[in-house]
Design an enzyme around this catalytic site. Structure first.
Site, short mmCIF file in Angstrom:
data_model
loop_
_atom_site.label_atom_id
_atom_site.label_comp_id
_atom_site.label_asym_id
_atom_site.label_seq_id
_atom_site.Cartn_x
_atom_site.Cartn_y
_atom_site.Cartn_z
CG HIS A 92 -64.89 36.26 11.44
ND1 HIS A 92 -63.82 36.51 11.26
CD2 HIS A 92 -65.21 37.58 11.08
CE1 HIS A 92 -63.44 37.15 10.08
NE2 HIS A 92 -64.56 38.08 10.72
CG ASP A 136 -63.00 34.76 16.66
OD1 ASP A 136 -62.22 35.66 17.49
OD2 ASP A 136 -63.34 34.97 16.30
CD GLN A 179 -66.33 42.23 17.14
OE1 GLN A 179 -66.82 42.98 17.77
NE2 GLN A 179 -66.03 42.17 15.59
CE LYS A 189 -62.55 42.71 14.15
NZ LYS A 189 -63.12 43.22 13.37
CB CYS A 239 -66.62 37.42 7.52
SG CYS A 239 -65.10 38.51 7.02
N1 PMP Z 1 -63.35 36.71 14.18
C1 PMP Z 1 -64.08 38.26 14.76
C2 PMP Z 1 -65.55 37.38 15.75
C3 PMP Z 1 -64.70 39.06 13.71
O1 PMP Z 1 -65.35 39.98 14.72
C4 PMP Z 1 -63.74 39.14 13.71
C5 PMP Z 1 -62.91 41.21 12.99
N2 PMP Z 1 -64.53 41.32 11.73
C6 PMP Z 1 -62.05 38.23 13.38
C7 PMP Z 1 -62.58 37.07 13.69
C8 PMP Z 1 -61.00 38.52 12.49
O2 PMP Z 1 -60.15 39.51 12.53
P1 PMP Z 1 -58.72 40.26 11.92
O3 PMP Z 1 -59.34 40.14 10.48
O4 PMP Z 1 -58.26 41.43 12.27
O5 PMP Z 1 -57.55 38.76 12.28
#
Ligand code: PMP
Length: 416
Positions: free
Chosen positions: A132, A209, A212, A235, A373
């Site tokens: 991401h 990270d 998910q 999430k 993203c």
């Molecule tokens: N990493 C992953 C795998 C994600 O799915 C997301 C959110 N889509 C993020 C990082 C970023 O999370 P946040 O926008 O809540 O900081």
């Protein structure tokens, strides 16, 4: 085994659970809402919503400051939530849990603070091709600032990491490896324990990270032996604007503060400052108190529902969706890893993802379209204009998936 375990009720009533999610009970574009964008953010149960208003109605006050009763109550609730997070991911100590805005801030904190102290010209950082943006851009930026090198673990056509070369990718210049636990675009559950073991053989720390992963599987940071891990509250059925960074105490002790100001100090004179102890050294300023407290309520929701029940329901939804979607024909699935979470990225015929997404929206069905993203993964690795992504949560039903499949048939009739 005690009697409670023996008589544990294993039946799961999704309609009863849905009563806890008022947002689901509405129409969108004249159709009942079907929310399949759970990987972007999932919906909140009443217990979480109520915990936010309850905080402001009863104990709103700044934490760690006043001696007065409200401030003590707010501090107690804030710290109790930190303890819940500690237990949720089985960290050794609550000192290893830093409240941040979300995964993005967690990664930025490590890239900025650990990066400042440990990355020098010519050093190397390893991520994967499926990151991401929030676990890619901070490292890219750090490498630019420090003249360091960013290397990528490649991804195969199924959307799995190719780890055969990891030993060769790691050199004596490698300072950190940062990897997504579950891909938000492909749904792949990465073999992070194996990556951590390999990295540690070379004395390289690993960040995960877990944005998910946290809503779908049991995270045990001691068993994984990861050095850093971040996830977002929104999430895991919690509020936006709050998340956590876990880091082993030895790293947090050595890392310089990320931001400076109140709360992160022990004492200040005109000449110098002594920083606060962990984890407060990394929590400058008034934190998101209500967010942290309702993150605790979200963890309570997950624990009372049961991560196994959540995983079972999501597996059932995923299998049902895959069967129904395969029947339609003309769907190309992006990400077909053996180990997958309840995320389905796809293209329908040669229809642009945005067109599929807007027709589904007219039918009350919320899916995500675009790069999710992960622009380099979609554009450079898979050479696609984007994908449509359906992602499921515990409150989704097989009936909703049937309507989604009918919606896809309609899109195909109209545009294919
Ligand atoms: N990493 C992953 C795998 C994600 O799915 C997301 C959110 N889509 C993020 C990082 C970023 O999370 P946040 O926008 O809540 O900081």
């Amino acid at each position: 085994m005690n009697t409670i375990e023996l008589h544990k009720d294993t039946s799961f009533d999704v309609n009863k659970l849905r009563e806890q999610f008022p947002i689901l009970n509405q129409s969108v574009n004249g159709k009942p809402l079907i929310y399949l964008d759970n990987a972007a953010t999932n919906q909140k149960p009443l217990s979480v919503i109520n915990s936010i208003s309850n905080y402001y109605e009863t104990i709103n006050s700044n934490v760690h400051r006043g001696l007065h009763t409200l401030s003590e109550r707010a501090t107690e609730a804030y710290e109790a939530s930190r303890e819940k997070v500690r237990e949720f991911i089985n960290a050794k100590s609550a000192n290893e849990i830093v409240f941040v805005r979300g995964t993005t801030e967690g990664v930025n904190l490590v890239a900025s603070s650990f990066g400042k102290a440990n990355i020098n010209e010519g050093d190397e950082i390893i991520v994967t091709e499926m990151e991401h943006h929030s676990n890619l851009v901070p490292w890219q930026n750090l490498c630019r600032e420090k003249n360091a090198v960013l290397k990528y673990i490649p991804v195969n056509d199924e959307g799995e990491l190719i780890l055969d070369d990891l030993e060769n990718l790691i050199t004596e210049k490698t300072k950190i490896i940062s990897v997504v636990y579950i891909s938000n675009t492909l749904g792949t559950i990465n073999p992070v324990k194996k990556i951590i073991e390999t990295a540690h053989r070379h004395n390289v720390p690993v960040m995960l990270d877990a944005a998910q992963a946290a809503p779908h599987l049991k995270i045990d940071v001691q068993n994984l032996d990861c050095d850093f891990l971040a996830f977002s509250g929104h999430k895991i059925y919690g509020p936006t604007g709050i998340g956590i960074l876990y880091a082993k105490e030895k790293f947090l002790e050595d890392m310089p503060p990320y931001q400076f100001g109140g709360e992160m100090i022990k004492s200040v004179s005109y000449e110098q400052t002594v920083y606060n102890e962990l984890p407060y050294k990394f929590e400058a300023g008034t934190p998101n108190i209500s967010g942290a407290i309702s993150l605790g309520a979200a963890i309570d929701f997950i624990n009372s529902t049961g991560l196994e029940v959540i995983a079972d329901q999501e597996k059932k939804l995923f299998d049902h969706a895959m069967n129904r979607m395969k029947e339609i024909g003309g769907i190309r699935f992006i990400g077909t890893a053996k180990e997958k979470a309840s995320v389905i990225s796809f293209l329908l015929e040669d229809i642009h993802p945005y067109d599929t997404g807007s027709i589904l929206d007219n039918l009350g069905i919320a899916v995500r379209t675009g790069f999710h993203c992960t622009q380099p993964l979609i554009e450079q690795r898979f050479k696609l204009p984007g994908t449509v992504r359906a992602s499921f949560a515990v409150y989704n039903t097989t009936e909703e998936i049937d309507i989604f499949a009918e919606g896809l048939k309609k899109v195909k009739q109209m545009l294919a």
